[in-house]
Motif scaffolding. Structure first.
Motif, PDB file in Angstrom:
ATOM      1  N   PHE A  57      41.549  35.247  32.416  1.00  0.00           N
ATOM      2  CA  PHE A  57      42.384  36.111  31.181  1.00  0.00           C
ATOM      3  C   PHE A  57      43.583  35.365  31.031  1.00  0.00           C
ATOM      4  O   PHE A  57      44.464  35.317  31.932  1.00  0.00           O
ATOM      5  CB  PHE A  57      42.154  37.559  31.733  1.00  0.00           C
ATOM      6  CG  PHE A  57      43.021  38.382  30.419  1.00  0.00           C
ATOM      7  CD1 PHE A  57      42.095  38.614  29.420  1.00  0.00           C
ATOM      8  CD2 PHE A  57      44.296  39.030  30.587  1.00  0.00           C
ATOM      9  CE1 PHE A  57      42.754  39.239  28.263  1.00  0.00           C
ATOM     10  CE2 PHE A  57      44.750  39.578  29.571  1.00  0.00           C
ATOM     11  CZ  PHE A  57      44.030  39.886  28.400  1.00  0.00           C
ATOM     12  N   GLU A 425      46.254  36.366  24.833  1.00  0.00           N
ATOM     13  CA  GLU A 425      45.559  36.263  25.897  1.00  0.00           C
ATOM     14  C   GLU A 425      43.832  36.730  25.667  1.00  0.00           C
ATOM     15  O   GLU A 425      43.777  37.838  25.013  1.00  0.00           O
ATOM     16  CB  GLU A 425      46.096  37.151  27.160  1.00  0.00           C
ATOM     17  CG  GLU A 425      47.409  36.590  27.575  1.00  0.00           C
ATOM     18  CD  GLU A 425      48.013  37.343  28.824  1.00  0.00           C
ATOM     19  OE1 GLU A 425      48.441  36.786  29.691  1.00  0.00           O
ATOM     20  OE2 GLU A 425      47.731  38.486  28.701  1.00  0.00           O
ATOM     21  N   LEU A 427      39.583  36.401  27.430  1.00  0.00           N
ATOM     22  CA  LEU A 427      38.740  36.013  28.269  1.00  0.00           C
ATOM     23  C   LEU A 427      38.086  34.697  28.118  1.00  0.00           C
ATOM     24  O   LEU A 427      37.899  34.304  26.992  1.00  0.00           O
ATOM     25  CB  LEU A 427      37.442  37.174  28.551  1.00  0.00           C
ATOM     26  CG  LEU A 427      38.027  38.492  28.993  1.00  0.00           C
ATOM     27  CD1 LEU A 427      36.697  39.496  28.786  1.00  0.00           C
ATOM     28  CD2 LEU A 427      38.708  38.431  30.256  1.00  0.00           C
ATOM     29  N   GLU A 475      36.524  30.449  24.982  1.00  0.00           N
ATOM     30  CA  GLU A 475      36.818  31.758  24.882  1.00  0.00           C
ATOM     31  C   GLU A 475      35.613  32.648  24.791  1.00  0.00           C
ATOM     32  O   GLU A 475      34.885  32.157  23.931  1.00  0.00           O
ATOM     33  CB  GLU A 475      37.808  31.998  23.424  1.00  0.00           C
ATOM     34  CG  GLU A 475      37.960  33.506  23.176  1.00  0.00           C
ATOM     35  CD  GLU A 475      38.896  33.454  21.884  1.00  0.00           C
ATOM     36  OE1 GLU A 475      39.006  34.667  21.389  1.00  0.00           O
ATOM     37  OE2 GLU A 475      39.181  32.659  21.116  1.00  0.00           O
ATOM     38  N   ASP A 484      34.785  41.403  32.643  1.00  0.00           N
ATOM     39  CA  ASP A 484      36.240  41.348  33.009  1.00  0.00           C
ATOM     40  C   ASP A 484      36.772  40.381  33.740  1.00  0.00           C
ATOM     41  O   ASP A 484      35.989  39.622  34.328  1.00  0.00           O
ATOM     42  CB  ASP A 484      36.225  43.054  33.787  1.00  0.00           C
ATOM     43  CG  ASP A 484      35.856  44.116  33.057  1.00  0.00           C
ATOM     44  OD1 ASP A 484      36.440  44.288  31.861  1.00  0.00           O
ATOM     45  OD2 ASP A 484      35.281  44.936  33.879  1.00  0.00           O
ATOM     46  N   LYS A 485      38.039  40.137  33.867  1.00  0.00           N
ATOM     47  CA  LYS A 485      38.840  39.273  34.406  1.00  0.00           C
ATOM     48  C   LYS A 485      38.507  39.334  35.982  1.00  0.00           C
ATOM     49  O   LYS A 485      38.435  40.376  36.398  1.00  0.00           O
ATOM     50  CB  LYS A 485      40.245  39.514  34.315  1.00  0.00           C
ATOM     51  CG  LYS A 485      41.009  38.467  35.110  1.00  0.00           C
ATOM     52  CD  LYS A 485      42.607  38.909  35.048  1.00  0.00           C
ATOM     53  CE  LYS A 485      43.445  37.824  35.943  1.00  0.00           C
ATOM     54  NZ  LYS A 485      44.790  38.132  36.016  1.00  0.00           N
TER      55      LYS A 485
END
Length: 493
Positions: A57, A425, A427, A475, A484-485
């Motif tokens: 991320f 920012e 993912l 991306e 999620d990160k």
């Protein structure tokens, strides 16, 4: 103890060999116990796990890297057209500017025969004297340059050197601190004075002619008309008296007729054709005199000799070399100048060049430096001509300190140009993590358990929408499922 010592000392070689044999025996036993053959190792090794990578991320950027030479703009020789110079040789009468001097618009680059060479922005070199009535692209360039510097030139789109242009040139010389050049026609100012006097004389002639016409066309005055009326009345009374007495009747009738004719002639319109012709001629004289005055004034208007202006592109400019000195006769180039600011000139491959846009930002480092990054802006991008597939990229760095300029000048530096950047920012996953689903959708496989379990590891698929790809990553935005990160995604087995 002393006996064993004698035995050992007397058979040292034998004991060393024996000890070596014991060590080799022990090592052999250990190897046989713990070292596996390739076949045994393959049979006993656990199944390989999944190859994974974490979801990142952060900001994602895509860069183009190229090499660029650092230096000033292309150097050019400054040559002054002195072919139209009158009044002697083209002697340099003022010390020329020193090396490193920056030439800006309105700078006096040189003084030749006590006359300035004024710097103005423009691409066309001065090749003729520009004066009232001239027209052409050089005049248009002059007017646009003057307008850009705040001088009023009237219609800036017109290529005609008119009254407003002449006045602007006069203001230009005043700004430079020099008188306007003397007219090419000797006695131009005296000619204006003489023409103005001729106009006044011609106007006086019109006034006199108008007075003569008025006088010639005027009827009798009140007193004269009263006298004429009295004469007619007296003649009428004389005729009446003559008729009463019967004497002098004919004479009395003649006297009455004569008085009446005199009165009629006095009241009849006058023939003023001669006076009218004189007035018309006087007016023509005025028109001719005014035309001569206009020509005289035009001849006296400020003009711009080719020897007194230096049109330069990409101002400001820097003096690199001075080739003349005060007192020398100017016969060739006076100096060499280049761009006043450092710029970077690089080349990019065709695929990379197409991604670089004018106005984009870039960074570069000093070769062999401490890693400090300098900021620059793309000033121009040009596709290679002919068979060349290389693109030329011009960059303008942010203002540099003198010591930085000296350190950078002449170097070939590595330039990094971001050509793609996410909005904040995002993912991202390795490109290898993204696969195509049965419907063509993009997806990633997320590991839910220990990836070392291999085929037994638990995973689930998340459908994603891909964005910018850079540096081996892409991306991703989850469309179906959560991502999620730090989540581990499969990139191989």
């Amino acid at each position: 103890m002393s006996g064993w010592g004698r035995v050992l000392r007397g058979n040292r070689t034998l004991w060393i060999v024996a000890a070596s044999a014991v060590v080799c025996l022990v090592a052999g036993l250990l190897v046989g116990r713990f070292v596996l053959t390739p076949e045994d190792a393959s049979a006993d090794a656990p199944d390989p796990g999944l190859v994974t990578a974490p979801v990142e991320f952060g900001e994602l950027t895509n860069d183009v890297t190229l090499r660029a030479d650092v230096g000033y703009a292309d150097a050019v020789d400054v040559k002054i057209d002195t072919s139209g110079l009158s009044g002697g040789a083209a002697v340099v009468t003022m010390a020329p500017p020193a090396v490193g001097t920056v030439l800006n618009p309105l700078s006096v680059a040189l003084e030749v025969a006590d006359r300035p060479v004024i710097v103005l922005p423009g691409e066309l070199p001065a090749y003729r004297t520009m004066k009232f009535g001239a027209s052409g692209q050089d005049v248009l360039q002059l007017k646009q340059a003057l307008a850009g510097l705040g001088f009023g030139v009237g219609d800036v789109k017109s290529n005609l050197y008119d009254q407003a242009t002449a006045e602007a040139v006069g203001a230009l010389y005043a700004k430079a601190g020099y008188p306007v050049p003397e007219s090419e026609e000797e006695g131009a100012e005296d000619a204006v004075a003489e023409a103005e006097k001729a106009v006044r004389t011609a106007n006086d002639g019109v006034t006199s002619a108008e007075e003569a016409l008025a006088e010639a066309g005027a009827g009798p005055g009140r007193s004269e008309l009263l006298d004429l009326d009295v004469n007619v009345a007296a003649a009428e009374a004389g005729l009446a008296e003559a008729k009463k007495t019967g004497e002098g009747v004919q004479q009395a009738e003649w006297d009455l007729q004569k008085a009446r004719v005199a009165r009629e002639e006095a009241l009849a319109p006058k023939n003023t054709s001669a006076e009218q012709a004189a007035l018309a001629s006087a007016k023509e004289d005025v028109t001719a005199a005014e035309k001569d005055l206009e020509e005289a004034r035009q001849n006296a208007l400020p003009f711009l000799p080719a020897s007194e202006v230096l049109f330069l592109t990409e101002l400001p400019r820097r003096v690199d070399e001075v080739k003349v000195k005060r007192g020398a006769v100017l016969t060739d180039a006076a100096m060499t100048i280049s761009g006043a600011t450092i710029r970077l000139t690089g080349a990019a491959a065709e695929a990379d060049g197409a991604l670089i846009k004018k106005g984009s930002e870039a960074t570069f480092e000093l070769t062999g430096g401490d890693g400090t990054e300098f900021h620059a802006v793309i000033a121009a991008v040009a596709k290679g001509e002919g068979e060349s597939s290389r693109w030329t990229v011009i960059l303008e760095p942010d203002p540099l300190k003198p010591e930085q300029i000296e350190a950078l000048k002449g170097q070939n530096v590595r330039v990094k140009v971001p050509v793609g950047k996410t909005e904040g920012e995002v993912l991202s996953v390795p490109l290898a993590a993204v696969t195509a689903g049965p419907g063509g959708e993009s997806r990633v496989e997320v590991v839910d358990s220990d990836p070392r379990e291999g085929d037994e590891a638990k995973t689930h698929v998340v459908v994603v929408e891909t964005g910018l790809a850079a540096k081996g990553a892409v991306e991703v935005t989850p469309v179906e499922g959560e991502l999620d990160k730090g989540d581990l995604v499969v990139i191989g087995e």
